[in-house]
Every structure is written in structure tokens, then in C-alpha cells.
Design an enzyme around this catalytic site. Structure first.
Site, PDB file in Angstrom:
ATOM      1  N   LYS A  39       0.576  -1.084   0.210  1.00 24.10           N
ATOM      2  CA  LYS A  39      -0.102  -0.438   0.252  1.00 24.10           C
ATOM      3  C   LYS A  39       0.933   1.077  -0.201  1.00 24.10           C
ATOM      4  O   LYS A  39       2.427   1.422  -0.009  1.00 24.10           O
ATOM      5  CB  LYS A  39      -0.800  -0.095   1.273  1.00 24.10           C
ATOM      6  CG  LYS A  39       0.445   0.103   2.628  1.00 24.10           C
ATOM      7  CD  LYS A  39      -1.348  -0.051   3.766  1.00 24.10           C
ATOM      8  CE  LYS A  39      -0.206  -0.250   4.724  1.00 24.10           C
ATOM      9  NZ  LYS A  39      -1.275   0.002   6.350  1.00 24.10           N
ATOM     10  N   ARG A 178      -9.130  -0.759  15.804  1.00 24.32           N
ATOM     11  CA  ARG A 178      -9.473   0.625  15.056  1.00 24.32           C
ATOM     12  C   ARG A 178     -10.838  -0.813  14.425  1.00 24.32           C
ATOM     13  O   ARG A 178     -11.923  -0.764  14.786  1.00 24.32           O
ATOM     14  CB  ARG A 178      -8.782   0.389  13.638  1.00 24.32           C
ATOM     15  CG  ARG A 178      -6.994   1.633  14.887  1.00 24.32           C
ATOM     16  CD  ARG A 178      -5.997   1.733  13.891  1.00 24.32           C
ATOM     17  NE  ARG A 178      -5.669   0.412  13.322  1.00 24.32           N
ATOM     18  CZ  ARG A 178      -4.354   0.233  12.360  1.00 24.32           C
ATOM     19  NH1 ARG A 178      -3.951   1.269  11.996  1.00 24.32           N
ATOM     20  NH2 ARG A 178      -4.737  -0.338  11.848  1.00 24.32           N
ATOM     21  N   TYR A 322      14.784  30.540   6.628  1.00 24.98           N
ATOM     22  CA  TYR A 322      13.419  31.121   7.569  1.00 24.98           C
ATOM     23  C   TYR A 322      13.998  31.201   8.957  1.00 24.98           C
ATOM     24  O   TYR A 322      14.138  30.112   9.632  1.00 24.98           O
ATOM     25  CB  TYR A 322      12.623  30.280   6.824  1.00 24.98           C
ATOM     26  CG  TYR A 322      11.769  30.542   5.433  1.00 24.98           C
ATOM     27  CD1 TYR A 322      10.973  31.973   4.809  1.00 24.98           C
ATOM     28  CD2 TYR A 322      11.405  29.374   4.833  1.00 24.98           C
ATOM     29  CE1 TYR A 322      11.122  31.741   3.248  1.00 24.98           C
ATOM     30  CE2 TYR A 322      10.926  29.282   3.406  1.00 24.98           C
ATOM     31  CZ  TYR A 322      11.421  30.505   2.493  1.00 24.98           C
ATOM     32  OH  TYR A 322      10.336  30.220   1.599  1.00 24.98           O
ATOM     33  N   MET A 370       9.977  24.073   1.943  1.00 24.88           N
ATOM     34  CA  MET A 370       8.949  23.138   0.455  1.00 24.88           C
ATOM     35  C   MET A 370      10.441  22.615  -0.023  1.00 24.88           C
ATOM     36  O   MET A 370       9.904  21.340  -0.725  1.00 24.88           O
ATOM     37  CB  MET A 370       8.168  23.947  -0.078  1.00 24.88           C
ATOM     38  CG  MET A 370       7.567  23.420  -0.853  1.00 24.88           C
ATOM     39  SD  MET A 370       5.790  24.072  -1.451  1.00 24.88           S
ATOM     40  CE  MET A 370       5.107  24.604   0.135  1.00 24.88           C
TER      41      MET A 370
END
Length: 449
Positions: A39, A178, A322, A370
Site C-alpha cells: 500500500k 480500529r 526562514y 518546501m
């Protein structure tokens, strides 16, 4: 179709490592069936590059989370033509032969030793809801994990519409909280199934019983013992039910039982079951804290490389990225490296991460952005265009475990989150040398181990 410009960031997928991992896992699980979970685009590795290597290692059972993933996987498998077997590696329990692998949609895949016709590969998925139409799953020869009575009835309805038999795996909740039937819900469901007409029963087969472990990565955990005990009780109940209906819904002695994930399969406890579902360990990573994949006889299948984009001298006190959370203590050299959190490099590792350039570990300084990050190269002989090992096996470059520690996460998330603009490039295997760079498809979802 537009031309693909190669990315600076490359996830190198080692086909030989995948095949070797499968062999190591098969040796560990003995005569139990090995299901590899692919998956989330094979935990970020790319199913188009991963599945052929797994087939070559003898895998005939694959698991994914969602129907969309399962249909894409079946499409890939159906694109692989059968071929003569080409056995590789040490002697193993007998398995059917597997096929050469040919191009999948949008991805070139080759592997003359991958062996198993598509119809021989079982595909199981388990994450769906009341809005999921299960008819396409039956048409695609998929097996369906069912966590509720409603899901079983949807599978039966889809079978009635298509005229195809629904092969289901009942999922029981043994403590994880779950998906899964509670014991009360299982009792009620079996009562309902026992009242089916012979025509209805002919459309449904209970092929498996499954659950998922919460703490199998903690050796000796009492909760795992309790879950195993609960599962065995449910197994006895389901087998007794199948016998009571005379095999109309499946044979008790053919019921596939599976609860062991990677830590359950590789730990010392007797988890049991006729099948194990392994995810992370397929890709050479360890599910245990404090134990490496190498110690488990596994090899990481993914490494992540980038390049130095620019290098510049900066004076003492110069900031990086940043927020200017880092300032150079002395005159130094900043190297700008391609790759950021849009590519799956966790921003949470800012100020702690390292990368390897020319064999030396160097610190990533300031905030990871990013698309890029800044490395303080100091006096290291770093130049523009140098290869950067963002993630390796711990010796070649920082491991997935290290990135997980730096970011307050786990190695599962590190590999699964590698973004779609990172090229997946196969290495190793029989035919990769002739393939060159290749692109992989998009990722899926899911979080099971």
C-alpha cells in the site's frame, strides 16, 4: 504525453535488496504464507519497481489498504506476461514459477526472472466504507477484508449483481480499537450468515480471518499475548461455524488466518496464523526500536539522493533559511541542496538533520524549506553539482531511522511520505542496467505495519 524532465532528487530503489529481503523473511516465517503489503505506493518505493522484485523472490500474496490501490495493483499484475521460471537464490519452499515483467502503464518495467502469472497472485484490500462499490473488486479477482457485518452484506450484494463469488477475510478487533468485529458483532454476523439460503451462500466464501496487533514491536508485551489469545478464540469460533454449515461458506481447514505484521513475524513470540502480513520489513527497515534492519538480516531498499545547487562563502553571523534560527558561528560555506518538505523531507528535522557529501556527514542548518535546505559545509571540499546522500543505510548516509528520530517520527513515515516529484529510479535486478531512469506512479494511503 509531455516529456519528463529528470528530477534532481532521486529515490533509488534497489531491486536486489527487495528480493533478498523477501528470501530472508520467508526463511523467518517458515511454512506460513508470506503476504507483502504494498500500500501507499509500496511504502513510497513505487509498486511498479517493487512488485516485480517481490515476484522474483517468490511472493504470491500482496496486500493494500484501499480499493483504488488494489485495482491499480491488479492492473499492473495483469500487464505482466507469464514467462518461464528463472529460479534465483538458495533453495526455498516450493513456489509456482513467476513471469518476466513487461512495461506497466506510464512506467517501463523489465525483469526476466519475475515469475508468476497474474492470476496466481492474490490481492487483498481491507479499507472501504458504505459508499464503496465492491463489484469492481470482484471483477478484478480481489479478496476483501470485511470489518463490519455491513461490509459482508455489501460483498454479498456485489456477488449477486455480478454472479461472481466474493472471497472475504473477516477482520476481528482483538484490542487495537480500529477496524474489526467485536466478539458480540462476530456472534451476530455468524448467526446471520447461517441463515443464508443455499443460493446466497454459494456467492460467498470466508477465505480468511484477520486482525492487527497494537504492540508487537514491544517484545514480551502483555497486550500482544491478550490479542493472540482473543484471536485464537475467534478462529475456533469461525472454524466451528464453517463446519456447522457443511462448508457452504468455506472449509475450516482452508481458512487463512493472519495477525502477524512485521514485528509480529520477526519477534520472538509465537504469534501463530497460517499467513503473515509484512510491510516495513519488506523494504529492509526494522519495526523495532533499537534494532536495525541489518541485525534482522534485511537491507534498506531505498536511498534518497540530491545535488548541491550552489556553494557560497558567508561571514560569521550570517543566517540560514526562514526565521534565521541558525547563524554561522564563524566564517563558513553554505551549500544549497535541492529537496524540502514538499518532497517528504520532514521540516520537523530542521536544526538536527544531517546529509552526506563526499563521504562526510554535514549538518542541515536553519529550517528545511518546501524545496530546498541549507548545509553548513565548513571547510569540507564541497562543490556545486556534488551528489548528496539525503538518506542511505546509516553508513552510506543518514538512515530512515535517523530521519525519524530527528523529526520526532518513525521510519515508516519517512519512506512513505517521499513525494511524487521525486523520481523513483530502479537499481540492481537483472534488467535495470538497460533501463536507465524511470518514473513511478502516484502514492496511495494507509498506515499499517
Amino acid at each position: 504525453m509531455s516529456a519528463h524532465a529528470p528530477s534532481v532528487l532521486r529515490a533509488l530503489i534497489d531491486a536486489d535488496a527487495l528480493t533478498e529481503n523477501v528470501r530472508a523473511l520467508r526463511a523467518r516465517v517458515g511454512d506460513r504464507t508470506l503476504m507483502c503489503v504494498v500500500k501507499a505506493d509500496a511504502y513510497g518505493h513505487g509498486i511498479a519497481h517493487t512488485v516485480p522484485a517481490l515476484l522474483r523472490g517468490g511472493v504470491r500474496d500482496l496486500g493494500v489498504a484501499t480499493l483504488a490501490e488494489a485495482l491499480a495493483l491488479r492492473e499492473l499484475l495483469d500487464s505482466l506476461p507469464a514467462a518461464d521460471s528463472d529460479p534465483v537464490g538458495p533453495a526455498l519452499p516450493a513456489e509456482p514459477a513467476a513471469p518476466a515483467v513487461s512495461p506497466a502503464p506510464a512506467v517501463t518495467v523489465a525483469s526476466s526472472a519475475a515469475s508468476a502469472a497474474a492470476e496466481d497472485v492474490r490481492v487483498l484490500f481491507w479499507l472501504h466504507d458504505a459508499q464503496t462499490d465492491l463489484a469492481p473488486a470482484l471483477r478484478a479477482r480481489l479478496e476483501v477484508g470485511c470489518s463490519t457485518a455491513e461490509a459482508v452484506h455489501r460483498a454479498l450484494a456485489a456477488a449477486a449483481r455480478t454472479g461472481l463469488t466474493a472471497r472475504i477475510h473477516l477482520k476481528v478487533d482483538t484490542g487495537l480499537g480500529r477496524g474489526g468485529l467485536t466478539r458480540t458483532q462476530l456472534d451476530a454476523l455468524l448467526t446471520e450468515l447461517g441463515a443464508l439460503t443455499s443460493t446466497e451462500a454459494s456467492l460467498l466464501r470466508i477465505a480468511g480471518l484477520m486482525t492487527h496487533l497494537a504492540n508487537a514491536d514491544v517484545p514480551g508485551d502483555a497486550e500482544t499475548v491478550a490479542q493472540v489469545t482473543s484471536f485464537r478464540e475467534a478462529e475456533a469460533q469461525v472454524k466451528a461455524f464453517l463446519d456447522s454449515v457443511g462448508g457452504a461458506l468455506g472449509e475450516a481447514d482452508e481458512l487463512e488466518t493472519h495477525l502477524a505484521n512485521s514485528p509480529g513475524a520477526l519477534g520472538g513470540e509465537d504469534i501463530g496464523g497460517t499467513m503473515v502480513r509484512v510491510g516495513l520489513s519488506t523494504y529492509g527497515l526494522s519495526p523495532f526500536e533499537g534494532r536495525t534492519g541489518t541485525e534482522l538480516g534485511l537491507r534498506p531498499a531505498m536511498s534518497l539522493t540530491s545535488r548541491v545547487l550552489t556553494v557560497k562563502d558567508v561571514p560569521a553571523g550570517h543566517g540560514a533559511s526562514y526565521g534565521l534560527t541558525y547563524r554561522a558561528r564563524e566564517a563558513t560555506r553554505f551549500a544549497l541542496v535541492a529537496g524540502g518538505y514538499a518532497d517528504g523531507i520532514p521540516r520537523g528535522a530542521s536544526g538536527r538533520a544531517q546529509v552526506t557529501i563526499r563521504g562526510r556527514r554535514l549538518p542541515v542548518v536553519g529550517r528545511i524549506a518546501m524545496d530546498q535546505m541549507v548545509v553548513d559545509a565548513g571547510s569540507a571540499p564541497v562543490e556545486t553539482g556534488d551528489e548528496v546522500i539525503v538518506m542511505g543505510d546509516g553508513s552510506t548516509g543518514p538512515s530512515a531511522e535517523e530521519w525519524g528520530e530527528w523529526s520526532g517520527s518513525i521510519n515508516y513515515e519517512i519512506v512513505a511520505r517521499i513525494g511524487p516529484r521525486v523520481d523513483r529510479v530502479p537499481v540492481g535486478g537483472e534488467d535495470c542496467a538497460a533501463e536507465g531512469e524511470m518514473r513511478a506512479g502516484t502514492k496511495g494511503d494507509g498506515d499499517d505495519r
